[in-house]
Design a protein around this motif. Structure first.
Motif, PDB file in Angstrom:
ATOM      1  N   THR A   1       0.854  -1.180   0.000  1.00 26.71           N
ATOM      2  CA  THR A   1       0.000   0.000   0.000  1.00 26.71           C
ATOM      3  C   THR A   1       0.897   1.241   0.000  1.00 26.71           C
ATOM      4  OG1 THR A   1      -0.107   0.170   2.400  1.00 26.71           O
ATOM      5  CG2 THR A   1      -1.776  -1.206   1.322  1.00 26.71           C
ATOM      6  N   ASN A   2       0.293   2.408   0.002  1.00 28.51           N
ATOM      7  CA  ASN A   2       1.056   3.652   0.033  1.00 28.51           C
ATOM      8  C   ASN A   2       1.399   4.093   1.456  1.00 28.51           C
ATOM      9  OD1 ASN A   2       1.069   3.876  -2.749  1.00 28.51           O
ATOM     10  ND2 ASN A   2      -0.865   4.972  -2.786  1.00 28.51           N
TER      11      ASN A   2
ATOM     12  N   LYS B   1       3.491   4.324   4.564  1.00 30.99           N
ATOM     13  CA  LYS B   1       4.893   4.090   4.896  1.00 30.99           C
ATOM     14  C   LYS B   1       5.149   4.491   6.337  1.00 30.99           C
ATOM     15  CE  LYS B   1       6.402   4.753   0.192  1.00 30.99           C
ATOM     16  NZ  LYS B   1       7.215   5.515  -0.746  1.00 30.99           N
TER      17      LYS B   1
END
Length: 136
Positions: A38-39, A41
């Motif tokens: 996924t994005n 972080k």
């Protein structure tokens, strides 16, 4: 094919699951239940809330993040993996500066976090210890 994940507790009948706070030892990315990145972080040495029971996806253990979204994070970025040192190695703080720990002898077992890193000098290293940045 993925099935549903059910977590039972013996102490209570409530559906509330206790999350515990752990420290990430490596920069990490959240994953979906299917193992896709996924994005989301997360930086190294930050604290995240995790649900205690790991999930195995593609032979890799993951922890549930304690958020409402169904996100997972790799267990090796938190717990580490025991590895046997194959040859004498120095511990480095950066790609060029040695740390104060000195030499790690061949045959010693140490805990590494995440996969190996490739630094500017082209050599591969593993993250060890913390909170100071240490690699070998």
């Amino acid at each position: 094919m993925l099935g549903t994940v059910t977590i039972f507790t013996l102490k209570t009948r409530s559906t509330k699951i206790d999350a515990r706070t752990r420290t990430l030892m490596r920069n990490s990315v959240a994953y979906t239940l299917r193992g896709k990145r996924t994005n989301n972080k997360y930086q190294a040495f930050t604290k995240v809330k995790l649900i205690d029971r790991p999930v195995i996806i593609n032979k890799q253990p993951y922890y549930w993040l304690g958020t409402k979204k169904q996100r997972l994070i790799m267990a090796s970025n938190i717990d580490g993996v025991k590895r046997k040192v194959k040859h004498n190695a120095y511990v480095y703080a950066t790609s060029s500066r040695k740390a104060a720990l000195g030499l790690v002898r061949k045959g010693k077992t140490i805990i590494t976090y995440g996969s190996s890193l490739c630094l500017k000098n082209g050599k591969r290293y593993y993250r060890i210890g913390g909170p100071a940045k240490q690699i070998y």
